[in-house]
Design an enzyme around this catalytic site. Structure first.
Site, PDB file in Angstrom:
ATOM      1  N   ASP A  34       0.823  -1.223   0.000  1.00 39.74           N
ATOM      2  CA  ASP A  34       0.000   0.000   0.000  1.00 39.74           C
ATOM      3  C   ASP A  34       0.855   1.272   0.000  1.00 39.74           C
ATOM      4  O   ASP A  34       0.334   2.375   0.114  1.00 39.74           O
ATOM      5  CB  ASP A  34      -0.960   0.009   1.203  1.00 39.74           C
ATOM      6  N   LYS A 184      20.283  41.355 -10.527  1.00 37.09           N
ATOM      7  CA  LYS A 184      19.252  41.231 -11.555  1.00 37.09           C
ATOM      8  C   LYS A 184      18.543  42.572 -11.666  1.00 37.09           C
ATOM      9  O   LYS A 184      18.027  43.088 -10.668  1.00 37.09           O
ATOM     10  CB  LYS A 184      18.264  40.157 -11.083  1.00 37.09           C
ATOM     11  N   ASP A 210      25.886  27.960  -5.106  1.00 32.45           N
ATOM     12  CA  ASP A 210      24.552  28.161  -4.521  1.00 32.45           C
ATOM     13  C   ASP A 210      24.289  27.032  -3.531  1.00 32.45           C
ATOM     14  O   ASP A 210      24.965  25.987  -3.572  1.00 32.45           O
ATOM     15  CB  ASP A 210      23.495  28.166  -5.625  1.00 32.45           C
TER      16      ASP A 210
HETATM   17  C1  R5P Z   1      17.137  30.390  -3.308  1.00 32.47           C
HETATM   18  O1  R5P Z   1      17.008  31.037  -2.271  1.00 32.47           O
HETATM   19  C2  R5P Z   1      18.073  29.240  -3.377  1.00 32.47           C
HETATM   20  O2  R5P Z   1      19.318  29.546  -2.841  1.00 32.47           O
HETATM   21  C3  R5P Z   1      18.250  28.774  -4.825  1.00 32.47           C
HETATM   22  O3  R5P Z   1      18.882  29.808  -5.561  1.00 32.47           O
HETATM   23  C4  R5P Z   1      16.950  28.435  -5.466  1.00 32.47           C
HETATM   24  O4  R5P Z   1      16.188  27.603  -4.636  1.00 32.47           O
HETATM   25  C5  R5P Z   1      17.174  27.751  -6.798  1.00 32.47           C
HETATM   26  O5  R5P Z   1      15.943  27.435  -7.358  1.00 32.47           O
HETATM   27  P1  R5P Z   1      15.800  27.072  -8.883  1.00 32.47           P
HETATM   28  O6  R5P Z   1      16.835  26.033  -9.213  1.00 32.47           O
HETATM   29  O7  R5P Z   1      14.404  26.527  -8.990  1.00 32.47           O
HETATM   30  O8  R5P Z   1      16.003  28.321  -9.692  1.00 32.47           O
END
Ligand code: R5P
Length: 286
Positions: A34, A184, A210
């Site tokens: 399930d 940006k 990131d």
């Molecule tokens: C944002 O605050 C995070 O650090 C990432 O930059 C973000 O989550 C990336 O998201 P995506 O890959 O959807 O652009």
């Protein structure tokens, strides 16, 4: 110490156990017909300090984490450390609209019940961990990323926005390189300009760092803008490669030269290991 590898993190957990030099047990995890989670740890007892390494993403892995906690306590663990390489729900760390949950806090409250220590890696917002009443720490993958890219000819380290500028600084400082963040600017309803806030990227080999890549939208747009501005190569390194909806495929077909992430989540780009960071922290706490 005994390290238990949950099904989301078996490779990483085994690597950590080898570095710590301790016993490793892989949890047996399957699904009932399930869809409910079944998990078991094959051992007589766990009369030692125990660390469970398991993500709380996607939702099924969170359920497995709750069950593993119950098993190790029941089998006599002296202390329980939860190592959560990728902490799910950390982005909903406050109410953005009335009527929403504070999902990150809910997660902490649920996980907090039976553990003594929590270790995360580059959690989206470190303040989330303050919801834990037990000891907690967030490890930074910057050292592992800087080491991986140390001999790859990078000239400039960038973060995708000013909020993440500290990460670019951390990686840049470790590599002895300049760093900056991307800015940006909306030019019109349909046009957006993305460029480094202060540095010129023309003729440079650039690394964007990131915490996570989800859809890849942020990084794909940034890579194209940097190429248009004359960057000779653009690579990206994130801690958590979530890569939803074929994002990794779209990223590799974009203006990016290299797409790398840490092995907090298992995927083809996860070539940067955080096992050493986790092992050092577990040894430090032992
Ligand atoms: C944002 O605050 C995070 O650090 C990432 O930059 C973000 O989550 C990336 O998201 P995506 O890959 O959807 O652009």
């Amino acid at each position: 110490m005994i390290i238990i590898g949950g099904s989301s993190s078996t490779g990483l957990a085994k690597e950590v156990a080898d570095l710590v030099g301790c016993r490793y047990i892989e949890a047996e995890s399957t699904r009932f017909p399930d869809g409910e989670c079944y998990t078991r740890i094959e051992a007589e007892s766990l009369d030692d300090d125990v660390a469970i390494i398991q993500n709380t993403y996607p939702d099924g892995n969170m359920m497995e984490m709750f069950l593993l906690q119950d098993i190790v306590r029941g089998m006599g663990a002296k202390s329980v450390t939860l190592v959560i390489p990728y902490f799910g729900y950390a982005r909903q760390d406050r109410l953005f609209k009335p009527g929403e949950p504070e999902s990150a806090k809910v997660m902490c409250n649920l996980l907090d019940r039976v553990c003594d220590r929590v270790i995360t890696i580059d959690i989206h917002k470190e303040a989330v961990l303050d919801h834990f009443s037990c000891a907690h720490c967030d490890l930074k993958a910057a050292a592992a990323i800087a080491q991986y890219f140390g001999d790859k000819g990078i000239d400039l380290v960038l973060s995708p926005d000013i909020g993440a500028a500290g990460r670019a600084k951390d990686v840049g400082d470790r590599m002895g390189l300049p760093y900056d963040h991307l800015e940006k600017t909306r030019l019109s309803g349909t046009e957006v300009r993305i460029k480094p806030a202060t540095m010129d990227c023309s003729g440079k080999s650039v690394l964007i760092v990131d915490d996570m890549i989800s859809t890849g939208g942020t990084i794909i747009a940034a890579a194209q803008a940097l190429r248009d501005a004359g960057a000779t190569s653009v690579s990206v390194a994130c801690t958590h490669g979530v890569f939803v909806n074929n994002a990794l495929e779209r990223l590799t077909q974009s203006a990016l030269d290299k797409v790398l992430c840490c092995n907090t989540l298992d995927n083809d780009a996860a070539l940067i290991s955080v096992a050493g960071l986790i092992a050092d922290e577990l040894k430090r706490c032992a």
